[in-house]
Design an enzyme around this catalytic site. Structure first.
Site, PDB file in Angstrom:
ATOM      1  CB  CYS A 157      -9.905  49.890  60.547  1.00  0.00           C
ATOM      2  SG  CYS A 157     -10.074  51.410  59.577  1.00  0.00           S
ATOM      3  CG  HIS A 269     -12.127  47.194  57.444  1.00  0.00           C
ATOM      4  ND1 HIS A 269     -12.843  47.216  58.621  1.00  0.00           N
ATOM      5  CD2 HIS A 269     -11.764  48.473  57.193  1.00  0.00           C
ATOM      6  CE1 HIS A 269     -12.907  48.459  59.069  1.00  0.00           C
ATOM      7  NE2 HIS A 269     -12.262  49.249  58.225  1.00  0.00           N
ATOM      8  CD  GLU A 271     -13.922  43.807  59.115  1.00  0.00           C
ATOM      9  OE1 GLU A 271     -12.708  43.524  59.204  1.00  0.00           O
ATOM     10  OE2 GLU A 271     -14.316  44.970  58.954  1.00  0.00           O
TER      11      GLU A 271
END
Ligand SMILES: *[C@@H]1O[C@H](CO)[C@@H](O)[C@H](O)[C@H]1NC(C)=O
Ligand SMILES: *[C@@H]1O[C@H](CO)[C@@H](O)[C@H](O)[C@H]1NC(C)=O
Ligand SMILES: *[C@@H]1O[C@H](CO)[C@@H](O)[C@H](O)[C@H]1NC(C)=O
Ligand SMILES: *[C@@H]1O[C@H](CO)[C@@H](O)[C@H](O)[C@H]1NC(C)=O
Length: 353
Positions: A157, A269, A271
């Protein structure tokens, strides 16, 4: 090989050896000796480092969290989800502080096996912040790789945007566009993505999830589009491997990699699927979403295993590792991050905003 081929080639060898026995044996011995030396060298440089340690760059403390910890002068933070995602892939993490001089980043990068640039929200025009630290890291990593070392970087990002903006030469007008994407999206892979470094070995079931399911988490107000790469002559160096469309149907770059250096970026993202839980954000937590997002740090950590850098000793490792810091539970304070690590490089970061 059929039995016929096998017998045929054995027969040839028999004839050669009996006809020109001594010469052939000497030549074979010579070849074996030289080849042996080459093989030893190659094997040594191909050995993977199974104890990789990855630096994660911190960034300026968020205004929101600063208001929640008014008495603690935290000046930077790392969201724990990035750390957990890297740890789950078999690596340990060292936090990299912002606001340091170049020597700090050079010394640290000699000891670690790669750098991860997280997402978040900060300006690139502050002195001694995330962007300045990222620029030191980018330049040092380029030099290491140019000198025959192997030093990977992965940006997610904001970290991905920073990679491209640094590659563009930072300047007053940042090489990205305004856009709006707060959706879980599939990836639209480019035609030749299967020959890219990032996706050439991705299992087909993961490719199919990424292609067809809304599993990549987007949370960004800027995008890098194809035109940003073209306008700054970056297409020779950077290869786009997937796009997605923002909430107003603007097609942005979702994943990219450098053609020569082991530098990678994703706009989404990976994660958050397994490690962020803010209900209103509607992160995808399904079996398939977690499985597909897991791939990106598995890939990056494997890249970092190709680096042989190390700390001088286990005692030195211990002084740097993130286990020296305790994450705080920030989810219950309303933060979009469930847990964060906080740091205090006091007096070095100047807030211009
Ligand atoms: C935070 O900074 C203020 C102003 O510089 C100082 O008065 C205070 O003691 C600091 N707090 C801590 C916990 O270090
Ligand atoms: C930094 O960038 C932000 C967003 O573009 C802008 O609002 C701000 O004025 C800039 N600050 C400086 C010091 O240039
Ligand atoms: C996917 O990308 C191709 C070009 O690479 C484009 O023609 C197509 O419209 C895109 N599909 C979607 C759903 O955006
Ligand atoms: C890109 O390359 C062209 C042709 O070589 C050159 O004219 C132009 O100035 C370059 N643009 C940038 C932003 O470097």
């Amino acid at each position: 090989m059929s039995c016929y081929d096998c017998c045929f080639s054995l027969n040839i060898w028999y004839q050669l050896i009996t006809m020109k026995g001594v010469i052939i044996i000497l030549a074979a011995y010579f070849l074996y000796y030289c080849k042996g030396a080459t093989v030893t060298f190659n094997v040594k440089s191909n050995v993977l480092n199974d104890r990789p340690i990855i630096g994660v760059l911190s960034q300026e403390q968020s205004f929101y969290l600063h208001s929640k910890y008014p008495d603690e002068n935290y000046t930077s933070y790392i969201a724990s989800s990035y750390v957990k995602d890297i740890e789950s892939a078999g690596a340990r993490v060292v936090p990299i502080l912002i606001g340091k001089d170049r020597g700090y980043y050079e010394e640290l990068m000699k000891k670690i096996n790669g750098v991860f640039l997280p997402g978040g929200a900060t300006f690139f025009n502050q002195s001694n912040g995330f962007a300045d630290a990222g620029q030191h890291i980018y330049e040092i990593a380029k030099k290491l790789n140019d000198n025959g070392d192997y030093f990977p970087i992965f940006g997610t990002c904001l970290g991905f945007e920073l990679l491209i903006i640094i590659a563009s030469g930072r300047g007053e007008i940042e090489n990205r566009i305004r856009c709006y994407s707060h959706s879980n999206l599939p990836l639209n892979f480019t035609q030749d993505y299967r020959s890219s470094k990032m996706f050439k070995e991705t299992p087909l079931d993961i490719i199919n999830i990424l292609k067809t399911k809304d599993v990549t988490v987007n949370a960004h107000q800027f995008c890098i589009v194809d035109e940003n790469l073209k306008s700054h002559n970056l297409t020779n160096d950077w290869r786009v491997t997937a796009h997605s469309n923002d909430d107003y149907n603007v097609e942005f770059i979702a994943s990219v990699e450098h053609r020569r250096y082991p530098f990678y970026g994703v706009q989404f993202h990976p994660e958050k699927s397994a490690f962020e839980w803010k209900l209103s954000k509607k992160y995808p937590h399904s079996y398939e979403a977690v499985k597909a997002n897991r791939y990106f740090m598995d890939f990056f950590v494997q890249e970092c295993r190709k680096s042989q850098h190390s700390f001088a000793s286990a005692a030195e490792e211990n002084r740097y590792l993130i286990y020296n810091y305790e994450p705080r539970f920030t989810g219950d304070l309303g933060s979009a991050y469930h847990q964060c690590y906080f740091f205090e490089p006091k007096g070095t970061v100047s807030y211009k905003n």
